[in-house]
Design a protein around this motif. Structure first.
Motif, PDB file in Angstrom:
ATOM      1  N   TRP A  89      21.687 -10.850  46.846  1.00  6.22           N
ATOM      2  CA  TRP A  89      22.494 -10.846  45.604  1.00  6.22           C
ATOM      3  C   TRP A  89      24.123 -11.003  45.999  1.00  6.22           C
ATOM      4  O   TRP A  89      24.702 -10.043  46.830  1.00  6.22           O
ATOM      5  N   VAL A  90      24.824 -12.302  45.879  1.00  2.00           N
ATOM      6  CA  VAL A  90      26.107 -12.411  46.254  1.00  2.00           C
ATOM      7  C   VAL A  90      26.770 -12.244  44.931  1.00  2.00           C
ATOM      8  O   VAL A  90      26.604 -12.687  44.052  1.00  2.00           O
TER       9      VAL A  90
ATOM     10  N   ASP B 109      30.732 -12.933  44.224  1.00  4.03           N
ATOM     11  CA  ASP B 109      31.776 -13.168  44.680  1.00  4.03           C
ATOM     12  C   ASP B 109      33.107 -12.337  44.030  1.00  4.03           C
ATOM     13  O   ASP B 109      32.817 -11.891  42.746  1.00  4.03           O
TER      14      ASP B 109
ATOM     15  N   VAL C 118      21.615 -17.483  38.544  1.00  6.47           N
ATOM     16  CA  VAL C 118      23.221 -17.040  38.411  1.00  6.47           C
ATOM     17  C   VAL C 118      23.226 -16.528  37.294  1.00  6.47           C
ATOM     18  O   VAL C 118      22.974 -16.843  36.196  1.00  6.47           O
TER      19      VAL C 118
ATOM     20  N   TYR D 106      23.399 -15.120  42.382  1.00  6.90           N
ATOM     21  CA  TYR D 106      24.946 -15.582  42.376  1.00  6.90           C
ATOM     22  C   TYR D 106      25.591 -14.761  41.389  1.00  6.90           C
ATOM     23  O   TYR D 106      25.238 -15.206  40.091  1.00  6.90           O
ATOM     24  N   SER D 107      26.703 -14.169  41.519  1.00  5.85           N
ATOM     25  CA  SER D 107      27.559 -13.510  40.605  1.00  5.85           C
ATOM     26  C   SER D 107      28.958 -13.960  41.021  1.00  5.85           C
ATOM     27  O   SER D 107      29.346 -13.887  42.133  1.00  5.85           O
TER      28      SER D 107
ATOM     29  N   LEU E  66      26.055 -17.251  51.589  1.00  7.56           N
ATOM     30  CA  LEU E  66      25.006 -17.776  50.783  1.00  7.56           C
ATOM     31  C   LEU E  66      23.897 -18.033  51.422  1.00  7.56           C
ATOM     32  O   LEU E  66      22.695 -17.507  51.070  1.00  7.56           O
TER      33      LEU E  66
ATOM     34  N   VAL F 226      27.052 -23.477  45.771  1.00  6.06           N
ATOM     35  CA  VAL F 226      25.678 -22.652  45.099  1.00  6.06           C
ATOM     36  C   VAL F 226      24.786 -23.344  44.571  1.00  6.06           C
ATOM     37  O   VAL F 226      23.454 -23.058  44.826  1.00  6.06           O
TER      38      VAL F 226
ATOM     39  N   TRP G  68      16.973 -15.431  44.787  1.00  9.59           N
ATOM     40  CA  TRP G  68      18.140 -15.031  45.049  1.00  9.59           C
ATOM     41  C   TRP G  68      19.140 -14.987  44.117  1.00  9.59           C
ATOM     42  O   TRP G  68      18.999 -15.630  43.059  1.00  9.59           O
TER      43      TRP G  68
ATOM     44  N   ARG H 111      32.768 -23.896  45.627  1.00  7.07           N
ATOM     45  CA  ARG H 111      31.878 -22.807  45.549  1.00  7.07           C
ATOM     46  C   ARG H 111      30.747 -23.178  44.585  1.00  7.07           C
ATOM     47  O   ARG H 111      29.697 -22.896  45.160  1.00  7.07           O
TER      48      ARG H 111
ATOM     49  N   GLY I 279      21.337 -23.723  46.561  1.00  4.25           N
ATOM     50  CA  GLY I 279      20.555 -22.645  45.417  1.00  4.25           C
ATOM     51  C   GLY I 279      19.282 -23.337  44.969  1.00  4.25           C
ATOM     52  O   GLY I 279      18.172 -22.925  44.693  1.00  4.25           O
TER      53      GLY I 279
ATOM     54  N   VAL J   3      17.981 -20.271  42.850  1.00  5.37           N
ATOM     55  CA  VAL J   3      19.159 -19.066  42.519  1.00  5.37           C
ATOM     56  C   VAL J   3      18.951 -18.767  41.079  1.00  5.37           C
ATOM     57  O   VAL J   3      19.255 -19.705  40.366  1.00  5.37           O
TER      58      VAL J   3
END
Ligand SMILES: [Zn+2]
Length: 244
Positions: A188-189, A191, A230, A11-12, A179, A220, A9, A216, A224, A228
């Protein structure tokens, strides 16, 4: 599908407006957690005090070209947040969306291929109508959801990372927000907030505090683990375009 390097997955995080105060407050947290950031910039206001009367951020200094290039050199990305931050309409889309991209590319001397809708999602349909012709490859909205590998890149959802959410629920800050949904769905998160400050948000419905930002990132990294990826949004968009 898996993401880059077999990650499960993504994370941004994005900061609308690109306030200079990010350098003092958010940037050290980014470096500590290895998270590249992203700034959505009003094309006509680079390196100048923000001029959007009525905005909580009016008058705050915006990052200069040199400061933005220094961030890009350490992995951050940029997008175009319109020409003046006026709500996009069919009547002004040529100026606020199409011309804004050229203006920002000239101001920064670098390519800009993501549009970030200013204000609320009312501006999304008129922005969408011209975005591809303008040369954008993706649009950031504030529809609150995760994205997946199948998501239309011209309608990317973002998760508000705010201290509190508006009436009638006044939902409290949740460092886990979406999450586990992203983990379960390989999503894909992205934020979004504006300029986290120590102790107190500039506006509780538009920002989190610096402490909540750190919580946060820690969450993550903790949930993650090795799964994850990133990355800032331009990198994820390029990956999706290359692998679809
Ligand atoms: Zn904005």
């Amino acid at each position: 599908m898996t993401w880059k390097d077999g990650k499960r997955w993504v994370y941004s995080i994005t900061y609308d407006e690109g306030c200079q105060a990010l350098l003092e407050h958010a940037l050290p947290v980014h470096r500590r957690y290895g998270v590249p950031g992203h700034v959505a910039l009003v094309a006509s206001q680079i390196g100048a005090p923000r001029n959007v009367p009525g905005s909580s951020y009016d008058g705050m200094m915006i990052l200069s070209k040199e400061e933005i290039h220094a961030l890009v050199a350490e992995g951050w990305g940029v997008s175009c947040h319109s020409m003046t931050h006026a709500g996009v309409t069919p009547a002004n889309a040529e100026y606020e969306v199409v011309q804004a991209r050229k203006t920002l590319e000239e101001a920064l001397a670098m390519p800009v291929t993501i549009f970030c809708v200013p204000g609320n999602n009312d501006g999304y349909p008129p922005a969408y109508a011209v975005a591809a012709r303008a040369g954008y490859r993706a649009i950031l909205t504030i529809y609150d959801d995760i994205n997946t590998a199948e998501t239309d890149l011209l309608r990317l959802a973002r998760v508000p990372l705010h201290t509190e959410y508006p009436p009638p629920f006044y939902s409290a800050y949740d460092p886990y927000k979406r999450l586990h949904q992203a983990i379960d769905r390989g999503g894909w998160v992205i934020d979004y907030c504006h300029c986290p400050m120590p102790g107190k948000p500039i506006h509780p419905w538009k920002d989190c505090t610096l402490e909540q930002l750190e919580e946060r990132f820690a969450t993550v990294r903790r949930v993650g683990g090795d799964d994850v990826w990133v990355a800032e949004p331009n990198e994820v968009v390029a990956y999706l375009l290359a692998h679809r």
